[in-house]
Design a protein around this motif. Structure first.
Motif, mmCIF file in Angstrom:
data_model
loop_
_atom_site.group_PDB
_atom_site.id
_atom_site.type_symbol
_atom_site.label_atom_id
_atom_site.label_comp_id
_atom_site.label_asym_id
_atom_site.label_seq_id
_atom_site.Cartn_x
_atom_site.Cartn_y
_atom_site.Cartn_z
ATOM 1 N N VAL A 175 0.862 -1.173 0.000
ATOM 2 C CA VAL A 175 0.000 0.000 0.000
ATOM 3 C C VAL A 175 0.905 1.232 0.000
ATOM 4 O O VAL A 175 1.791 1.354 0.862
ATOM 5 C CB VAL A 175 -0.923 0.021 1.231
ATOM 6 C CG1 VAL A 175 -1.789 1.278 1.237
ATOM 7 C CG2 VAL A 175 -1.784 -1.231 1.273
ATOM 8 N N ILE A 180 -0.841 7.828 4.209
ATOM 9 C CA ILE A 180 -1.079 6.601 4.989
ATOM 10 C C ILE A 180 0.169 6.244 5.787
ATOM 11 O O ILE A 180 0.101 5.898 6.972
ATOM 12 C CB ILE A 180 -1.491 5.438 4.056
ATOM 13 C CG1 ILE A 180 -2.761 5.792 3.282
ATOM 14 C CG2 ILE A 180 -1.701 4.148 4.853
ATOM 15 C CD1 ILE A 180 -3.131 4.791 2.215
ATOM 16 N N ASP A 187 -5.298 3.434 6.605
ATOM 17 C CA ASP A 187 -5.384 2.572 5.417
ATOM 18 C C ASP A 187 -6.712 1.811 5.412
ATOM 19 O O ASP A 187 -7.077 1.192 6.410
ATOM 20 C CB ASP A 187 -4.225 1.581 5.392
ATOM 21 C CG ASP A 187 -4.403 0.525 4.317
ATOM 22 O OD1 ASP A 187 -4.739 0.913 3.184
ATOM 23 O OD2 ASP A 187 -4.236 -0.671 4.628
ATOM 24 N N GLU A 190 -6.366 -2.689 3.279
ATOM 25 C CA GLU A 190 -6.050 -3.997 3.857
ATOM 26 C C GLU A 190 -7.298 -4.822 4.168
ATOM 27 O O GLU A 190 -7.364 -5.999 3.780
ATOM 28 C CB GLU A 190 -5.187 -3.846 5.108
ATOM 29 C CG GLU A 190 -4.844 -5.190 5.722
ATOM 30 C CD GLU A 190 -3.873 -5.098 6.882
ATOM 31 O OE1 GLU A 190 -3.708 -6.117 7.593
ATOM 32 O OE2 GLU A 190 -3.271 -4.021 7.074
ATOM 33 N N ILE A 209 3.030 -0.985 4.165
ATOM 34 C CA ILE A 209 2.666 0.389 3.833
ATOM 35 C C ILE A 209 3.944 1.168 3.538
ATOM 36 O O ILE A 209 4.896 1.156 4.345
ATOM 37 C CB ILE A 209 1.881 1.049 4.985
ATOM 38 C CG1 ILE A 209 0.559 0.289 5.199
ATOM 39 C CG2 ILE A 209 1.608 2.519 4.695
ATOM 40 C CD1 ILE A 209 -0.247 0.784 6.381
ATOM 41 N N GLY A 236 -2.691 2.397 -4.461
ATOM 42 C CA GLY A 236 -2.196 3.740 -4.203
ATOM 43 C C GLY A 236 -1.241 4.158 -5.303
ATOM 44 O O GLY A 236 -0.433 3.362 -5.786
#
Length: 338
Positions: A175, A180, A187, A190, A209, A236
């Protein structure tokens, strides 16, 4: 078969069931294959049968039930089973979940042979155990056996139908986004990806992340690959803004990008790539807010082991527009059909 007066049919074999309806009963009074006896004549006349259809020797014909069994035998499907003939047709049911595949060109050729009719659910269709997949029958009560022989020859070299089972895959999730990474926003991807992976035989190796940093994104992906990932899922940074780094990171990994962008909505900016045998998906943010996107269309095929081509993905344009139904019916809808 030939049509003959009941009185002249004694000693001959019926080629179809003869149904009786009386109080408290509806069913076959005489079954296909019954040899007509002298005492049967009045019973048949009482049923309104002045004529019956009997077999002709050496006519080269095949009965609908025998034809249905032959059609089922010419198109065997691992992980599925055919029923016994009923009302002249056989049905195919899934015994396991998987991706149903149809050789559409071959199906058209077979259905162009005179009396044969085979209907199926669409190609590229995710199914569950117990789902109905196909129906086969001939239109008339009997047909020339040569038609079945022609269909059998067509199906001898290429499978007409397949049910491709899902295989277990290890999944790495990355991500991206500074907002984030720094904790400014939570986030939301997930839980989405964990719910969707729960529909398949999968193991999520981890969810990493990353900041908007190319080296960090590439490093996270390589860590998942080192852990044995079969699938990498990025989210993202999937749009075309200059600071959206995810597609660049995927290319830096050495992945072969099949396409970045699909003729489909939602999920227009989806990226599909391969790093050897590892499938790589770049998933746009629509997957977080909408129940069904191209993410849902592609996942079952990835778990079935299908490798996408650019030509296949371009065909998604026909049926690529989600109708945004108030209650989502996917996959029982037009979205993602090709």
């Amino acid at each position: 078969m030939k049509k003959i007066r009941v009185e002249e049919a004694v000693g001959m074999e019926l080629c179809h069931d003869i149904t009786a309806m009386r109080e408290g009963f509806k069913g076959a009074a005489f079954k296909r294959g019954h040899v007509i006896q002298p005492e049967d004549v009045n019973a048949l006349l009482d049923l309104g049968k002045r004529f019956v259809f009997v077999w002709e020797d050496h006519a080269g014909e095949i009965h609908e039930e025998d034809a249905a069994r032959r059609m089922a035998a010419m198109a065997p499907v691992d992980g599925a089973h055919y029923t016994e003939p009923s009302e002249g047709k056989v049905l195919l049911f899934a015994d396991q979940p998987g991706m149903f595949r149809v050789d559409v060109g071959l199906l058209q050729k077979v259905n162009s042979i005179g009396d044969i009719t085979i209907s199926t659910i669409p190609d590229h269709y995710p199914v569950k155990a117990g789902d109905r997949l196909a129906s086969m029958r001939i239109v008339p009560l009997v047909t020339k056996e040569e038609q079945i022989v022609e269909a059998e020859a067509l199906c001898r070299e290429t499978p007409l139908l397949q049910l491709r089972p899902y295989s277990h895959k290890k999944v790495g999730v990355i991500v991206t986004g500074s907002e984030i990474y720094t904790g400014r926003i939570q986030d939301k991807f997930e839980p989405v990806v964990r719910a969707k992976m729960g529909c398949y035989p999968s193991e999520i190796l981890g969810v990493t992340i990353c900041d908007d940093d190319l080296d960090m994104i590439v490093g996270a992906a390589r860590a998942h690959l080192d852990a044995g990932a079969d699938v990498l899922i990025f989210t993202g940074g999937m749009s075309v803004d200059p600071d959206d780094l995810t597609p660049t990171a995927i290319r830096r990994l050495g992945a072969e990008v099949v396409t970045h962008g699909l003729p489909a909505q939602p999920g227009n900016m989806t990226l599909v790539a391969y790093l050897g045998q590892v499938a790589v998906l770049g998933v746009p943010g629509a997957a977080i807010s909408l129940p069904t996107t191209m993410f849902d269309v592609l996942l079952p095929q990835i778990f079935a082991g299908d490798r996408f081509t650019k030509e296949e993905l371009v065909r998604l344009g026909d049926g690529g527009l989600c109708q945004m139904c108030k209650s989502c019916h996917f996959p029982n809808c037009t979205f993602g059909r090709y």
